[in-house]
Enzyme design. Structure first.
Site, short mmCIF file in Angstrom:
data_model
loop_
_atom_site.label_atom_id
_atom_site.label_comp_id
_atom_site.label_asym_id
_atom_site.label_seq_id
_atom_site.Cartn_x
_atom_site.Cartn_y
_atom_site.Cartn_z
N LYS A 13 0.84 -1.22 0.00
CA LYS A 13 0.00 0.00 0.00
C LYS A 13 0.87 1.26 0.00
O LYS A 13 0.69 2.16 -0.81
CB LYS A 13 -0.93 0.03 1.23
N ARG A 88 -10.48 0.74 7.86
CA ARG A 88 -9.99 -0.61 8.12
C ARG A 88 -11.02 -1.49 8.80
O ARG A 88 -10.73 -2.66 9.08
CB ARG A 88 -8.79 -0.51 9.05
N ARG A 133 10.27 -0.61 12.94
CA ARG A 133 8.86 -0.66 13.33
C ARG A 133 8.63 -1.72 14.40
O ARG A 133 9.02 -2.86 14.23
CB ARG A 133 7.98 -0.94 12.10
N ARG A 144 -1.06 -9.35 12.65
CA ARG A 144 -1.60 -8.28 11.79
C ARG A 144 -2.33 -8.88 10.59
O ARG A 144 -3.34 -8.35 10.14
CB ARG A 144 -0.46 -7.36 11.32
P1 AP5 Z 1 4.68 -1.61 2.04
O1 AP5 Z 1 4.49 -0.77 0.82
O2 AP5 Z 1 5.20 -0.99 3.25
O3 AP5 Z 1 3.31 -2.38 2.35
P2 AP5 Z 1 2.08 -1.92 3.20
O4 AP5 Z 1 0.90 -2.61 2.61
O5 AP5 Z 1 2.04 -0.44 3.29
O6 AP5 Z 1 2.45 -2.61 4.56
P3 AP5 Z 1 2.40 -2.05 6.05
O7 AP5 Z 1 3.26 -2.92 6.87
O8 AP5 Z 1 2.61 -0.58 6.09
O9 AP5 Z 1 0.88 -2.35 6.31
P4 AP5 Z 1 0.05 -2.26 7.61
O10 AP5 Z 1 -1.31 -2.18 7.05
O11 AP5 Z 1 0.30 -3.36 8.56
O12 AP5 Z 1 0.64 -0.98 8.35
P5 AP5 Z 1 0.06 0.45 8.64
O13 AP5 Z 1 1.21 1.33 8.79
O14 AP5 Z 1 -1.03 0.81 7.71
O15 AP5 Z 1 5.59 -2.85 1.61
C1 AP5 Z 1 6.01 -3.78 2.58
C2 AP5 Z 1 7.44 -4.25 2.27
O16 AP5 Z 1 7.40 -4.98 1.03
C3 AP5 Z 1 8.43 -3.10 2.02
O17 AP5 Z 1 9.67 -3.48 2.50
C4 AP5 Z 1 8.45 -2.94 0.50
O18 AP5 Z 1 9.65 -2.43 0.03
C5 AP5 Z 1 8.22 -4.36 0.05
N1 AP5 Z 1 7.47 -4.44 -1.21
C6 AP5 Z 1 6.44 -3.67 -1.61
N2 AP5 Z 1 5.98 -4.05 -2.81
C7 AP5 Z 1 6.76 -5.12 -3.17
C8 AP5 Z 1 6.76 -5.98 -4.32
N3 AP5 Z 1 5.89 -5.81 -5.34
N4 AP5 Z 1 7.65 -6.99 -4.35
C9 AP5 Z 1 8.54 -7.17 -3.32
N5 AP5 Z 1 8.59 -6.38 -2.21
C10 AP5 Z 1 7.70 -5.38 -2.15
O19 AP5 Z 1 -0.62 0.24 10.08
C11 AP5 Z 1 0.17 -0.08 11.20
C12 AP5 Z 1 -0.71 -0.16 12.44
O20 AP5 Z 1 -1.30 1.12 12.70
C13 AP5 Z 1 -1.89 -1.13 12.37
O21 AP5 Z 1 -1.52 -2.45 12.68
C14 AP5 Z 1 -2.83 -0.52 13.41
O22 AP5 Z 1 -2.43 -0.85 14.70
C15 AP5 Z 1 -2.63 0.98 13.21
N6 AP5 Z 1 -3.56 1.54 12.25
C16 AP5 Z 1 -3.27 2.14 11.05
N7 AP5 Z 1 -4.38 2.52 10.44
C17 AP5 Z 1 -5.41 2.17 11.23
C18 AP5 Z 1 -6.82 2.26 11.11
N8 AP5 Z 1 -7.41 2.80 10.04
N9 AP5 Z 1 -7.58 1.78 12.13
C19 AP5 Z 1 -7.03 1.24 13.24
N10 AP5 Z 1 -5.69 1.10 13.40
C20 AP5 Z 1 -4.90 1.56 12.41
MG MG Z 2 2.17 0.96 4.88
#
Ligand code: AP5
Ligand code: MG
Length: 189
Positions: A13, A88, A133, A144
Protein backbone atom coordinates in the site's frame (compact mmCIF):
# COMPACT_ATOMS: atom_id res chain seq x y z
CA UNK A 1 -10.01 11.86 -7.07
CA UNK A 2 -10.69 10.28 -3.71
CA UNK A 3 -9.11 6.87 -3.57
CA UNK A 4 -8.77 4.17 -0.90
CA UNK A 5 -6.01 1.55 -0.97
CA UNK A 6 -6.85 -1.64 0.91
CA UNK A 7 -4.61 -4.63 1.39
CA UNK A 8 -3.13 -6.89 4.04
CA UNK A 9 0.06 -5.78 5.82
CA UNK A 10 2.94 -5.92 3.34
CA UNK A 11 0.73 -5.85 0.24
CA UNK A 12 2.51 -2.72 -0.92
CA UNK A 13 0.00 0.00 0.00
CA UNK A 14 2.66 2.49 1.07
CA UNK A 15 5.00 1.65 -1.81
CA UNK A 16 2.31 2.01 -4.47
CA UNK A 17 0.75 5.07 -2.81
CA UNK A 18 4.09 6.90 -3.06
CA UNK A 19 4.31 6.12 -6.79
CA UNK A 20 0.72 7.26 -7.31
CA UNK A 21 1.40 10.45 -5.37
CA UNK A 22 4.30 11.20 -7.69
CA UNK A 23 2.49 10.40 -10.94
CA UNK A 24 -0.93 11.86 -10.16
CA UNK A 25 0.05 14.65 -7.74
CA UNK A 26 -2.43 13.38 -5.21
CA UNK A 27 -1.93 13.62 -1.44
CA UNK A 28 -1.02 10.33 0.22
CA UNK A 29 -2.47 9.92 3.70
CA UNK A 30 -1.28 6.84 5.59
CA UNK A 31 -2.94 6.41 8.97
CA UNK A 32 -0.11 4.08 10.01
CA UNK A 33 2.44 6.84 9.27
CA UNK A 34 0.34 9.49 11.00
CA UNK A 35 0.01 7.31 14.11
CA UNK A 36 3.73 6.47 14.16
CA UNK A 37 4.53 10.19 14.02
CA UNK A 38 2.16 10.79 16.95
CA UNK A 39 3.96 8.02 18.88
CA UNK A 40 7.34 9.62 18.20
CA UNK A 41 6.05 12.95 19.43
CA UNK A 42 4.58 11.24 22.52
CA UNK A 43 1.21 12.98 22.06
CA UNK A 44 -1.90 11.73 23.86
CA UNK A 45 -3.11 10.07 20.66
CA UNK A 46 0.34 8.54 20.13
CA UNK A 47 0.42 7.10 23.62
CA UNK A 48 -3.08 5.64 23.19
CA UNK A 49 -2.25 4.19 19.76
CA UNK A 50 1.08 2.63 20.78
CA UNK A 51 -0.58 0.06 23.04
CA UNK A 52 -2.55 -1.34 20.08
CA UNK A 53 0.08 -0.95 17.34
CA UNK A 54 2.75 -2.81 19.32
CA UNK A 55 0.38 -5.80 19.59
CA UNK A 56 -0.64 -5.66 15.92
CA UNK A 57 -4.20 -4.75 16.87
CA UNK A 58 -6.30 -1.98 15.41
CA UNK A 59 -6.49 1.36 17.18
CA UNK A 60 -10.14 2.01 18.25
CA UNK A 61 -12.46 3.29 15.50
CA UNK A 62 -13.46 6.39 17.49
CA UNK A 63 -9.85 7.67 17.62
CA UNK A 64 -9.32 7.04 13.89
CA UNK A 65 -12.57 8.69 12.88
CA UNK A 66 -11.82 11.81 14.95
CA UNK A 67 -8.32 11.98 13.49
CA UNK A 68 -9.45 11.54 9.89
CA UNK A 69 -12.45 13.84 10.14
CA UNK A 70 -10.08 16.65 11.15
CA UNK A 71 -7.55 15.74 8.46
CA UNK A 72 -10.03 15.45 5.60
CA UNK A 73 -11.52 18.87 6.41
CA UNK A 74 -8.19 20.58 5.74
CA UNK A 75 -8.06 22.69 2.55
CA UNK A 76 -5.30 20.54 0.99
CA UNK A 77 -7.81 17.67 0.78
CA UNK A 78 -10.30 19.62 -1.34
CA UNK A 79 -8.77 18.37 -4.60
CA UNK A 80 -8.67 14.73 -3.56
CA UNK A 81 -6.44 12.26 -1.75
CA UNK A 82 -5.27 8.72 -1.52
CA UNK A 83 -6.08 6.94 1.74
CA UNK A 84 -3.62 4.19 2.73
CA UNK A 85 -4.74 2.04 5.65
CA UNK A 86 -8.04 3.79 6.32
CA UNK A 87 -10.81 2.75 6.58
CA UNK A 88 -9.99 -0.61 8.12
CA UNK A 89 -13.28 -1.70 9.66
CA UNK A 90 -16.93 -1.48 8.62
CA UNK A 91 -17.66 1.21 11.29
CA UNK A 92 -14.72 3.25 9.91
CA UNK A 93 -16.06 2.87 6.36
CA UNK A 94 -19.53 3.99 7.44
CA UNK A 95 -17.96 6.88 9.38
CA UNK A 96 -15.92 7.88 6.33
CA UNK A 97 -19.04 7.86 4.14
CA UNK A 98 -20.73 10.16 6.69
CA UNK A 99 -17.74 12.55 6.72
CA UNK A 100 -17.75 12.62 2.92
CA UNK A 101 -21.50 13.22 2.80
CA UNK A 102 -21.10 16.25 5.10
CA UNK A 103 -18.42 17.55 2.75
CA UNK A 104 -20.70 16.86 -0.26
CA UNK A 105 -18.18 14.45 -1.81
CA UNK A 106 -17.76 10.72 -2.20
CA UNK A 107 -15.12 8.08 -2.95
CA UNK A 108 -14.27 7.48 -6.59
CA UNK A 109 -12.24 4.30 -6.35
CA UNK A 110 -11.16 1.57 -3.94
CA UNK A 111 -8.12 -0.47 -4.95
CA UNK A 112 -7.63 -3.80 -3.21
CA UNK A 113 -4.05 -5.07 -3.44
CA UNK A 114 -3.85 -8.85 -3.15
CA UNK A 115 -0.98 -11.21 -2.31
CA UNK A 116 -0.57 -14.55 -0.58
CA UNK A 117 0.31 -14.62 3.10
CA UNK A 118 3.72 -16.31 2.77
CA UNK A 119 4.91 -13.58 0.39
CA UNK A 120 3.60 -10.87 2.73
CA UNK A 121 5.24 -12.33 5.81
CA UNK A 122 8.54 -12.69 3.91
CA UNK A 123 8.43 -9.06 2.81
CA UNK A 124 7.74 -7.79 6.31
CA UNK A 125 10.31 -10.01 8.01
CA UNK A 126 12.87 -8.64 5.52
CA UNK A 127 11.74 -5.08 6.14
CA UNK A 128 11.77 -5.69 9.89
CA UNK A 129 15.56 -6.11 9.83
CA UNK A 130 15.95 -2.36 9.53
CA UNK A 131 12.54 -0.67 9.59
CA UNK A 132 12.60 0.04 13.30
CA UNK A 133 8.86 -0.66 13.33
CA UNK A 134 7.79 -2.22 16.62
CA UNK A 135 5.17 -4.33 14.78
CA UNK A 136 7.58 -5.87 12.23
CA UNK A 137 8.41 -8.94 14.32
CA UNK A 138 7.36 -12.42 13.07
CA UNK A 139 4.64 -12.97 15.73
CA UNK A 140 3.12 -9.51 15.39
CA UNK A 141 3.29 -9.76 11.57
CA UNK A 142 1.17 -12.96 11.75
CA UNK A 143 -1.28 -11.26 14.15
CA UNK A 144 -1.60 -8.28 11.79
CA UNK A 145 -2.47 -10.65 8.93
CA UNK A 146 -5.17 -12.27 11.08
CA UNK A 147 -6.62 -8.90 12.06
CA UNK A 148 -6.78 -7.96 8.37
CA UNK A 149 -8.84 -11.03 7.46
CA UNK A 150 -11.14 -10.67 10.44
CA UNK A 151 -11.74 -6.94 10.50
CA UNK A 152 -10.68 -5.36 7.20
CA UNK A 153 -11.48 -7.94 4.52
CA UNK A 154 -15.28 -7.45 5.02
CA UNK A 155 -14.76 -3.98 3.49
CA UNK A 156 -14.15 -5.62 0.12
CA UNK A 157 -17.79 -6.72 -0.08
CA UNK A 158 -18.93 -3.35 1.29
CA UNK A 159 -17.20 -1.48 -1.55
CA UNK A 160 -17.98 -4.12 -4.18
CA UNK A 161 -21.65 -3.49 -3.48
CA UNK A 162 -21.03 0.22 -4.04
CA UNK A 163 -19.50 -0.63 -7.42
CA UNK A 164 -16.17 1.13 -6.76
CA UNK A 165 -13.91 -1.83 -5.89
CA UNK A 166 -11.05 -2.79 -8.22
CA UNK A 167 -8.80 -5.71 -7.34
CA UNK A 168 -5.14 -5.51 -8.35
CA UNK A 169 -2.68 -8.41 -8.15
CA UNK A 170 0.07 -7.28 -5.75
CA UNK A 171 2.53 -10.02 -6.75
CA UNK A 172 5.38 -9.20 -9.10
CA UNK A 173 7.90 -6.38 -9.16
CA UNK A 174 6.93 -3.01 -7.72
CA UNK A 175 6.76 -1.65 -11.28
CA UNK A 176 4.57 -4.52 -12.50
CA UNK A 177 2.08 -3.80 -9.75
CA UNK A 178 2.21 -0.08 -10.43
CA UNK A 179 1.46 -0.66 -14.15
CA UNK A 180 -1.67 -2.58 -13.15
CA UNK A 181 -2.78 0.32 -10.96
CA UNK A 182 -2.11 2.82 -13.75
CA UNK A 183 -4.34 0.73 -16.05
CA UNK A 184 -7.18 0.96 -13.54
CA UNK A 185 -6.62 4.71 -13.09
CA UNK A 186 -6.44 5.34 -16.85
CA UNK A 187 -9.68 3.49 -17.41
CA UNK A 188 -11.40 5.84 -14.95
CA UNK A 189 -9.92 9.18 -15.99
P1 AP5 B 1 4.68 -1.61 2.04
O1 AP5 B 1 4.49 -0.77 0.82
O2 AP5 B 1 5.20 -0.99 3.25
O3 AP5 B 1 3.31 -2.38 2.35
P2 AP5 B 1 2.08 -1.92 3.20
O4 AP5 B 1 0.90 -2.61 2.61
O5 AP5 B 1 2.04 -0.44 3.29
O6 AP5 B 1 2.45 -2.61 4.56
P3 AP5 B 1 2.40 -2.05 6.05
O7 AP5 B 1 3.26 -2.92 6.87
O8 AP5 B 1 2.61 -0.58 6.09
O9 AP5 B 1 0.88 -2.35 6.31
P4 AP5 B 1 0.05 -2.26 7.61
O10 AP5 B 1 -1.31 -2.18 7.05
O11 AP5 B 1 0.30 -3.36 8.56
O12 AP5 B 1 0.64 -0.98 8.35
P5 AP5 B 1 0.06 0.45 8.64
O13 AP5 B 1 1.21 1.33 8.79
O14 AP5 B 1 -1.03 0.81 7.71
O15 AP5 B 1 5.59 -2.85 1.61
C1 AP5 B 1 6.01 -3.78 2.58
C2 AP5 B 1 7.44 -4.25 2.27
O16 AP5 B 1 7.40 -4.98 1.03
C3 AP5 B 1 8.43 -3.10 2.02
O17 AP5 B 1 9.67 -3.48 2.50
C4 AP5 B 1 8.45 -2.94 0.50
O18 AP5 B 1 9.65 -2.43 0.03
C5 AP5 B 1 8.22 -4.36 0.05
N1 AP5 B 1 7.47 -4.44 -1.21
C6 AP5 B 1 6.44 -3.67 -1.61
N2 AP5 B 1 5.98 -4.05 -2.81
C7 AP5 B 1 6.76 -5.12 -3.17
C8 AP5 B 1 6.76 -5.98 -4.32
N3 AP5 B 1 5.89 -5.81 -5.34
N4 AP5 B 1 7.65 -6.99 -4.35
C9 AP5 B 1 8.54 -7.17 -3.32
N5 AP5 B 1 8.59 -6.38 -2.21
C10 AP5 B 1 7.70 -5.38 -2.15
O19 AP5 B 1 -0.62 0.24 10.08
C11 AP5 B 1 0.17 -0.08 11.20
C12 AP5 B 1 -0.71 -0.16 12.44
O20 AP5 B 1 -1.30 1.12 12.70
C13 AP5 B 1 -1.89 -1.13 12.37
O21 AP5 B 1 -1.52 -2.45 12.68
C14 AP5 B 1 -2.83 -0.52 13.41
O22 AP5 B 1 -2.43 -0.85 14.70
C15 AP5 B 1 -2.63 0.98 13.21
N6 AP5 B 1 -3.56 1.54 12.25
C16 AP5 B 1 -3.27 2.14 11.05
N7 AP5 B 1 -4.38 2.52 10.44
C17 AP5 B 1 -5.41 2.17 11.23
C18 AP5 B 1 -6.82 2.26 11.11
N8 AP5 B 1 -7.41 2.80 10.04
N9 AP5 B 1 -7.58 1.78 12.13
C19 AP5 B 1 -7.03 1.24 13.24
N10 AP5 B 1 -5.69 1.10 13.40
C20 AP5 B 1 -4.90 1.56 12.41
MG1 MG C 1 2.17 0.96 4.88
Amino acid sequence: MRIVLIGPPGAGKGTQASLMEEKYHIIHLSTGEILRREIQRKTTLGNQAKVFIDKGQLVPDKLLLELMEQRLRKPDCERGYLLDGFPRTIPQAIGLNNILRHLSTRLDLVISLTANEDELVNRLVLRGRNSGRSDDTPDVIRDRQKVYWEQTAPLLEFYREQGILHEVDGIGTINDVFSRIVEVMDALC
